[in-house]
Design a protein around this motif. Sequence first.
Motif, PDB file in Angstrom:
ATOM      1  N   LYS A 161       0.828  -1.224   0.000  1.00 45.23           N
ATOM      2  CA  LYS A 161       0.000   0.000   0.000  1.00 45.23           C
ATOM      3  C   LYS A 161       0.862   1.274   0.000  1.00 45.23           C
ATOM      4  O   LYS A 161       0.346   2.380  -0.122  1.00 45.23           O
ATOM      5  CB  LYS A 161      -0.924   0.028   1.226  1.00 45.23           C
ATOM      6  CG  LYS A 161      -1.978  -1.058   1.196  1.00 45.23           C
ATOM      7  CD  LYS A 161      -3.016  -0.772   0.127  1.00 45.23           C
ATOM      8  CE  LYS A 161      -4.117  -1.816   0.149  1.00 45.23           C
ATOM      9  NZ  LYS A 161      -5.025  -1.655  -1.013  1.00 45.23           N
ATOM     10  N   HIS A 162       2.156   1.080   0.188  1.00 47.28           N
ATOM     11  CA  HIS A 162       3.055   2.239   0.183  1.00 47.28           C
ATOM     12  C   HIS A 162       3.157   2.766  -1.243  1.00 47.28           C
ATOM     13  O   HIS A 162       3.322   1.994  -2.184  1.00 47.28           O
ATOM     14  CB  HIS A 162       4.426   1.810   0.698  1.00 47.28           C
ATOM     15  CG  HIS A 162       5.450   2.892   0.704  1.00 47.28           C
ATOM     16  ND1 HIS A 162       5.329   4.032   1.463  1.00 47.28           N
ATOM     17  CD2 HIS A 162       6.626   3.019   0.030  1.00 47.28           C
ATOM     18  CE1 HIS A 162       6.369   4.807   1.266  1.00 47.28           C
ATOM     19  NE2 HIS A 162       7.177   4.213   0.397  1.00 47.28           N
ATOM     20  N   LYS A 163       3.065   4.089  -1.425  1.00 50.57           N
ATOM     21  CA  LYS A 163       3.070   4.648  -2.777  1.00 50.57           C
ATOM     22  C   LYS A 163       3.925   5.919  -2.818  1.00 50.57           C
ATOM     23  O   LYS A 163       3.680   6.872  -2.077  1.00 50.57           O
ATOM     24  CB  LYS A 163       1.621   4.970  -3.171  1.00 50.57           C
ATOM     25  CG  LYS A 163       1.447   5.811  -4.422  1.00 50.57           C
ATOM     26  CD  LYS A 163       1.484   4.985  -5.685  1.00 50.57           C
ATOM     27  CE  LYS A 163       1.220   5.843  -6.924  1.00 50.57           C
ATOM     28  NZ  LYS A 163       1.720   5.235  -8.142  1.00 50.57           N
ATOM     29  N   VAL A 213       4.964   4.618 -11.338  1.00 54.02           N
ATOM     30  CA  VAL A 213       4.842   3.506 -10.393  1.00 54.02           C
ATOM     31  C   VAL A 213       5.771   3.694  -9.197  1.00 54.02           C
ATOM     32  O   VAL A 213       5.844   2.830  -8.329  1.00 54.02           O
ATOM     33  CB  VAL A 213       5.138   2.145 -11.080  1.00 54.02           C
ATOM     34  CG1 VAL A 213       4.185   1.903 -12.241  1.00 54.02           C
ATOM     35  CG2 VAL A 213       6.588   2.060 -11.534  1.00 54.02           C
ATOM     36  N   GLY A 214       6.505   4.813  -9.179  1.00 59.74           N
ATOM     37  CA  GLY A 214       7.389   5.067  -8.033  1.00 59.74           C
ATOM     38  C   GLY A 214       8.609   4.168  -8.021  1.00 59.74           C
ATOM     39  O   GLY A 214       9.081   3.750  -6.970  1.00 59.74           O
ATOM     40  N   LYS A 253       6.085  10.708  -0.957  1.00 61.48           N
ATOM     41  CA  LYS A 253       5.129   9.721  -0.436  1.00 61.48           C
ATOM     42  C   LYS A 253       3.709  10.193  -0.712  1.00 61.48           C
ATOM     43  O   LYS A 253       3.362  11.349  -0.468  1.00 61.48           O
ATOM     44  CB  LYS A 253       5.357   9.567   1.067  1.00 61.48           C
ATOM     45  CG  LYS A 253       4.581   8.443   1.708  1.00 61.48           C
ATOM     46  CD  LYS A 253       5.088   8.215   3.143  1.00 61.48           C
ATOM     47  CE  LYS A 253       4.383   7.045   3.785  1.00 61.48           C
ATOM     48  NZ  LYS A 253       3.325   7.387   4.706  1.00 61.48           N
ATOM     49  N   LYS A 254       2.905   9.308  -1.270  1.00 63.27           N
ATOM     50  CA  LYS A 254       1.545   9.688  -1.624  1.00 63.27           C
ATOM     51  C   LYS A 254       0.498   9.006  -0.744  1.00 63.27           C
ATOM     52  O   LYS A 254      -0.634   9.500  -0.621  1.00 63.27           O
ATOM     53  CB  LYS A 254       1.257   9.332  -3.094  1.00 63.27           C
ATOM     54  CG  LYS A 254       1.997  10.229  -4.073  1.00 63.27           C
ATOM     55  CD  LYS A 254       1.408  11.642  -4.089  1.00 63.27           C
ATOM     56  CE  LYS A 254       2.300  12.585  -4.872  1.00 63.27           C
ATOM     57  NZ  LYS A 254       1.747  13.939  -4.943  1.00 63.27           N
ATOM     58  N   ASP A 255       0.822   7.843  -0.157  1.00 58.63           N
ATOM     59  CA  ASP A 255      -0.180   7.185   0.696  1.00 58.63           C
ATOM     60  C   ASP A 255      -0.166   7.863   2.061  1.00 58.63           C
ATOM     61  O   ASP A 255       0.821   8.503   2.435  1.00 58.63           O
ATOM     62  CB  ASP A 255       0.123   5.689   0.827  1.00 58.63           C
ATOM     63  CG  ASP A 255       1.401   5.419   1.611  1.00 58.63           C
ATOM     64  OD1 ASP A 255       2.474   5.778   1.101  1.00 58.63           O
ATOM     65  OD2 ASP A 255       1.327   4.890   2.727  1.00 58.63           O
ATOM     66  N   HIS A 264      -3.115  -0.489 -16.020  1.00 60.63           N
ATOM     67  CA  HIS A 264      -2.091   0.549 -15.933  1.00 60.63           C
ATOM     68  C   HIS A 264      -1.740   1.021 -17.341  1.00 60.63           C
ATOM     69  O   HIS A 264      -1.654   0.227 -18.263  1.00 60.63           O
ATOM     70  CB  HIS A 264      -0.848   0.005 -15.232  1.00 60.63           C
ATOM     71  CG  HIS A 264       0.126   1.073 -14.876  1.00 60.63           C
ATOM     72  ND1 HIS A 264       1.087   1.503 -15.756  1.00 60.63           N
ATOM     73  CD2 HIS A 264       0.257   1.825 -13.756  1.00 60.63           C
ATOM     74  CE1 HIS A 264       1.784   2.462 -15.186  1.00 60.63           C
ATOM     75  NE2 HIS A 264       1.298   2.682 -13.976  1.00 60.63           N
TER      76      HIS A 264
END
Lengths: 450, 440
Positions: free
Chosen positions: A330-332, A379-380, A398-400, A431
Amino acid sequence: MADLSIDFAGIKAPNPFWLASAPPTNSGYQVMKAFDAGWGGAVWKTLGVPVVNVSSRYGAINYRDTRMAGFNNIELITDRPLADNLKEIEEVKKYFPDHAVIASLMVESKAEWEQIIKDVENAGADGIELNFGCPHGMCERGMGSAVGQEPEVLKTIVGWVMEAANIPVITKLSPNISHITDPGLAAVQGGTDAISLINTIKSIVGIDLDSYAPYPIVDGKGTNGGYCGPAVKPIAMHMLKDLAKHPEIGKVPISGIGGIETWRDVVEFILLGATSVQVCTAVMHYGFGIVREMEAGLQKFMNDKGYNTIYDFAGKALPNVTEWKHLNLKHKVVADINEEKCIGCELCYIACDDGAHQAIALPENGENRVPSIIEKNCVGCNLCSLVCPVEGCITMVKKDDGTEHMTWHERTEAGTIPTTFNDKLAGGLGHYVPEPKLALKNKNGHKNGS
Amino acid sequence: MAEYKKPKNESEFNQNFAQKKPLMNDTEAYYESSRCLFCYDAPCMNACPTHIDIPLFIKQIHTDNVEGAAATIYDANWFGNACGKVCPTGMLCEGACVYNHQNVPPIDIGRLQNYATDKVIREKTKLFKEGESNGRKVAVVGAGPAGLACACELKTMGYEVDVYEAKSKPSGLTVHGVAPYKITNEEVLAEMDYLQEQLNYTIHYNHPVNADEINKMINKYDAIFLGVGLGATAKRGLPGEEKEGVVGAVEFIEELRMNHSDKSVGDKVVVIGGGNTAMDAASGSARLGASEVTLAYRNSKEKMGAYDFEYDLALHAGVKGLFNATPLEIIGNGSVSGVRFIRTKEENGKLTEVQGSEFTIACDQVIMATGQAKQTQLFQQIEGLKLDDKNRLVVNEAYQCTHPKFFAGGDAVNGGAEVVNAAYHGKIAAQGIDNWLNNK
């Protein structure tokens, strides 16, 4: 000032900076010079039945403006008589009683092991290192990495040594093996007091394009060498981590070796569990004086972080090295380009377009060369931030919000992982991917480096 | 003031005119080439008038494919070696290098280019091949950068090429008109030999052609390329211009290049003009040992046409700048003894003379760097050629003149620019000739 002194399996030294068993520890002259320059210990060039060496002996990988980013050698163990070496060990210990002198040993029979251990103990060595790593020449004779690659043989020899030795014993492992924990565990089960790693990696550093011989060339022929230097550091750190995290092997102290040149390298090895470090290539490149930078940097790091000894932070990174399946899906993160800092090389654009996920766009007017991130495609992966030549220009943001946590392991448990070829749970489903024929539409797409 | 003593021999001359862009050694080239970022759609490449694939040739140098690097350079520019040295790289490729945006020195592209091309020239590496003969014949008038680039390109396509040159050496202003510290005669001529040995075009030296002769070529050749450049320094109509000791800058530099330490210069020199040629003449005078060199420009320093780095070079040689001073008269009894100036100032965007501000600078040499004359008369006598309002030849995108058999490039077309521009014109014109003759 932090206290840099160490007690490594009973071997005491004023600091954790040791010279690895290699050409820089070939003689008492070199070891004394090194101690005088600030090194805390030295593992003597491996002793045994003296060999005959070849000329030439070293090869290197130069990368762009960096000489010896990788280095290899085909030199064998000491070619000097044992008595000469013992006399010099004795003399070094007379001048430097508080520094660690460790005798690296490589012999064949049990009787030879017993004899040579007695000899180095009598000469005043503080410890013994068993060379089970040398991957060139000696291994053809059943020694060095030939032992390191056979855990059972290794365990037997460690057993002989432990019976005979009255001083601490370090077993040096070869990286030329699939699972480093196999010889690691064998060494511990054989009773070793400590482990050191890595020895060099079997390698061919290059082929001469006229003689078609591998470097270093000995009269038109070559052989595999042992690879070391900055290029091998990532491999060494990975193996160090595997040993340090192992529930049984991790109980013995580990001396880290492999591409260490700067204080940063030293700190990273210690964070992964090493409590002494050994250096060779950096000294062969820059001389013993390189230790000044390591010591000053380590002191500053410990001072900044408030550590009194290296044991205060040894192994501190280990809990954060986990298996892939435990990483948070879930890290984005998404790339962000600082327009002020951008110099317009557009390497991020072409790296992303050709090598990643087509998530960077060029400015439409073409005047201003600053590219922009197409956030929905990003996609980071970090690639753009890695190729960017400007410090701090591309950062990963960081987006999440940090509230969600879901790992592959957890999804497996929950039965929500893709399991069939066209599974709707595929991570990349939907995607953005450009139409294949768009690749041919823009002929400018191949400017430079097509 | 004088920074330089008069050079008495070739060795002293070479010291006074030391190369501004000396040849790189292998180590320097290795490290410098390692710095190139290999930019995408590289700005250096876009800034080069000939669009050399600069990132590629730098990578080739770094990977020890120096011949390949030279081939990449020559593929775009037949004057690859000369341009590496004489191009104002700081205004072109190096000026566009992205490192400039980071306050990091740009890649030394000119010297890397020179390093690669020098190697193939020195080792006589064969990189080019004459094309299979197509039976067609082209005349090239003028063996300057435009003409020879055109000749080289045509030869690779199988044309027979006759080059007509008024002087006794090839390369035009590259050997005759560029300041000696930018490139040596040997370097220029070595590249010219290198090209001719491989491509075998014929050059008729000491063969100035007049309009009559050119008109006759129309029937003799399938096409004619005019790379005639500009003429002598234009007369300005300044009283006293005819006095002994007054020379044109182009003529002065040509003598300097041909005669080296045998070239004499006055003790006190006044150079009139503000372009790059004025800077070269002033700098050259100082390096020849003149004790005082004054560079006089009618407008302000900021308005000078010369590149800043050229002015800096002159200053470093000991030249004194005199701005907002326009010459009224060159004085002297038979030979020059001074120049009478009047001060100028800009008023409402117009340069006006300040009444009563006359003054005289004593000198024994005046160098007029006030521009070269156009070849207007010649062009007017050639069938069907049109000129623009600045008396430049009118050409289309393929560098074809208004008479379809004529193509042209270089200073005759752009009014006077760099070697690199001319070399580009010549190459593109050759392709234009081929396309036109084959109705492509």
